[in-house]
Design a protein around this motif. Structure first.
Motif, PDB file in Angstrom:
ATOM      1  N   SER A  67       0.821  -1.221   0.000  1.00 17.25           N
ATOM      2  CA  SER A  67       0.000   0.000   0.000  1.00 17.25           C
ATOM      3  C   SER A  67       0.847   1.260   0.000  1.00 17.25           C
ATOM      4  CB  SER A  67      -0.932   0.009   1.218  1.00 17.25           C
ATOM      5  OG  SER A  67      -0.170  -0.017   2.419  1.00 17.25           O
ATOM      6  N   VAL A  68       2.166   1.106   0.106  1.00 19.02           N
ATOM      7  CA  VAL A  68       3.060   2.270   0.095  1.00 19.02           C
ATOM      8  C   VAL A  68       3.203   2.746  -1.349  1.00 19.02           C
ATOM      9  CG1 VAL A  68       5.386   3.110   0.616  1.00 19.02           C
ATOM     10  CG2 VAL A  68       4.307   1.430   2.122  1.00 19.02           C
ATOM     11  N   LYS A  69       2.582   3.894  -1.654  1.00 19.08           N
ATOM     12  CA  LYS A  69       2.547   4.387  -3.028  1.00 19.08           C
ATOM     13  C   LYS A  69       3.045   5.824  -3.171  1.00 19.08           C
ATOM     14  CE  LYS A  69       0.603   0.613  -4.645  1.00 19.08           C
ATOM     15  NZ  LYS A  69       1.369  -0.320  -5.490  1.00 19.08           N
ATOM     16  N   THR A  70       3.140   6.544  -2.063  1.00 21.58           N
ATOM     17  CA  THR A  70       3.515   7.955  -2.154  1.00 21.58           C
ATOM     18  C   THR A  70       4.881   8.204  -1.512  1.00 21.58           C
ATOM     19  OG1 THR A  70       2.550   8.622  -0.020  1.00 21.58           O
ATOM     20  CG2 THR A  70       1.067   8.558  -1.947  1.00 21.58           C
ATOM     21  N   PRO A  71       5.559   9.275  -1.920  1.00 24.56           N
ATOM     22  CA  PRO A  71       6.855   9.620  -1.303  1.00 24.56           C
ATOM     23  C   PRO A  71       6.757   9.790   0.213  1.00 24.56           C
ATOM     24  CG  PRO A  71       6.555  10.867  -3.313  1.00 24.56           C
ATOM     25  CD  PRO A  71       5.242  10.169  -3.057  1.00 24.56           C
ATOM     26  N   ASP A  72       5.673  10.387   0.680  1.00 30.78           N
ATOM     27  CA  ASP A  72       5.507  10.608   2.127  1.00 30.78           C
ATOM     28  C   ASP A  72       5.418   9.283   2.881  1.00 30.78           C
ATOM     29  OD1 ASP A  72       5.578  13.324   1.813  1.00 30.78           O
ATOM     30  OD2 ASP A  72       3.394  13.605   1.924  1.00 30.78           O
ATOM     31  N   GLN A  73       4.707   8.314   2.308  1.00 28.06           N
ATOM     32  CA  GLN A  73       4.585   7.001   2.951  1.00 28.06           C
ATOM     33  C   GLN A  73       5.938   6.295   3.001  1.00 28.06           C
ATOM     34  OE1 GLN A  73       1.502   5.519   0.299  1.00 28.06           O
ATOM     35  NE2 GLN A  73      -0.001   5.479   1.971  1.00 28.06           N
ATOM     36  N   GLU A  75       8.907   7.735   2.914  1.00 32.30           N
ATOM     37  CA  GLU A  75       9.756   8.482   3.850  1.00 32.30           C
ATOM     38  C   GLU A  75       9.446   8.105   5.294  1.00 32.30           C
ATOM     39  OE1 GLU A  75      11.130  13.050   3.858  1.00 32.30           O
ATOM     40  OE2 GLU A  75       9.025  12.770   4.405  1.00 32.30           O
ATOM     41  N   ASN A  97       7.260   1.220  -7.490  1.00 30.27           N
ATOM     42  CA  ASN A  97       5.880   1.217  -7.003  1.00 30.27           C
ATOM     43  C   ASN A  97       5.496   2.561  -6.378  1.00 30.27           C
ATOM     44  OD1 ASN A  97       5.793  -1.417  -7.820  1.00 30.27           O
ATOM     45  ND2 ASN A  97       5.509  -2.310  -5.797  1.00 30.27           N
ATOM     46  N   VAL A  98       6.506   3.345  -6.007  1.00 29.80           N
ATOM     47  CA  VAL A  98       6.264   4.657  -5.403  1.00 29.80           C
ATOM     48  C   VAL A  98       6.589   5.738  -6.439  1.00 29.80           C
ATOM     49  CG1 VAL A  98       6.944   6.294  -3.596  1.00 29.80           C
ATOM     50  CG2 VAL A  98       6.790   3.844  -3.081  1.00 29.80           C
ATOM     51  N   GLU A  99       5.573   6.448  -6.879  1.00 28.82           N
ATOM     52  CA  GLU A  99       5.809   7.520  -7.840  1.00 28.82           C
ATOM     53  C   GLU A  99       6.515   8.680  -7.132  1.00 28.82           C
ATOM     54  OE1 GLU A  99       3.339  10.244 -11.078  1.00 28.82           O
ATOM     55  OE2 GLU A  99       2.301   8.716  -9.897  1.00 28.82           O
ATOM     56  N   GLY A 100       7.638   9.095  -7.673  1.00 23.17           N
ATOM     57  CA  GLY A 100       8.407  10.162  -7.045  1.00 23.17           C
ATOM     58  C   GLY A 100       9.411   9.659  -6.026  1.00 23.17           C
TER      59      GLY A 100
END
Length: 203
Positions: A67-73, A75, A97-100
């Motif tokens: 479910s980790v998909k964002t840079p914040d997640q 980080e 899997n993580v955009e950015g």
């Protein structure tokens, strides 16, 4: 779990194990063994005495991380390691899997004290902003499917018989395509079905 060691690949990477100045990027087609190679590197570090809590391994294709998909997640997953003193070894499997993701890995590279390894398929990583955002800050290691030599070595590693006739063995190697997982299927029909599926997925 015992893992087959891709000796040629490991030899190229070992000189960078403790370098926190560059991000080690392992690329290659699907199912060529990138994840196993990264697990092998982590294992070699443990064998040299690196403490387990200094090795952070994130498999973004696995349960709990998918479910980790964002840079914040991403980080947030890595951030607790900042409290650990000394060199940390950060492994991120299937990082695309993580955009950015580039901004996150570059952030921790700049922080210092993190030797970073990431894996991903060529089609994702080479079309990403990796080159522009990490220029001069990463080194790429492209992994191939098993060579004929590695194919025979892996069969011996798995306890499988290697045909003394090199021509016959080469025929089998060509039919299996050098994909490591194909060696786990006893029937040639199953091996071919698996390889065909992987090739279709790549295309």
């Amino acid at each position: 779990m015992r893992l087959f060691k891709h000796k040629d690949c490991l030899e190229k990477i070992r000189g960078f194990y403790h370098d926190d100045g560059v991000i080690k990027v392992l690329t290659g087609v699907r199912q060529c063994g990138k994840s196993c190679l990264m697990q092998t590197i982590a294992g070699e570090l443990e064998e040299t005495g690196i403490r387990e809590d200094h090795i952070i391994y994130l498999d973004l294709d696995r349960y709990g991380f998918y479910s980790v998909k964002t840079p914040d997640q991403l980080e947030a997953l890595i951030e607790p390691a900042l409290k650990i003193g000394g060199m940390k070894y950060l492994f991120i499997d299937e990082v695309q899997n993580v955009e950015g993701f580039e901004e996150v890995v570059n952030e921790f590279r700049a922080e210092g004290g993190f030797s970073i390894f990431v894996t991903g398929s060529n089609s994702y990583l080479l079309s990403s902003e990796l080159a522009t955002k990490l220029t001069g800050r990463y080194v790429e290691f492209e992994m191939q499917t098993l060579s004929f030599k590695e194919y025979r070595e892996m069969k011996r590693f798995l306890g499988q018989e290697v045909d003394p006739n090199p021509v016959a063995e080469l025929d089998r190697y060509i039919l299996e395509g050098g994909f490591p997982k194909a060696l786990g299927y006893p029937k040639m029909a199953d091996k071919r079905a698996y390889v065909s599926s992987v090739i279709r997925e790549i295309f």
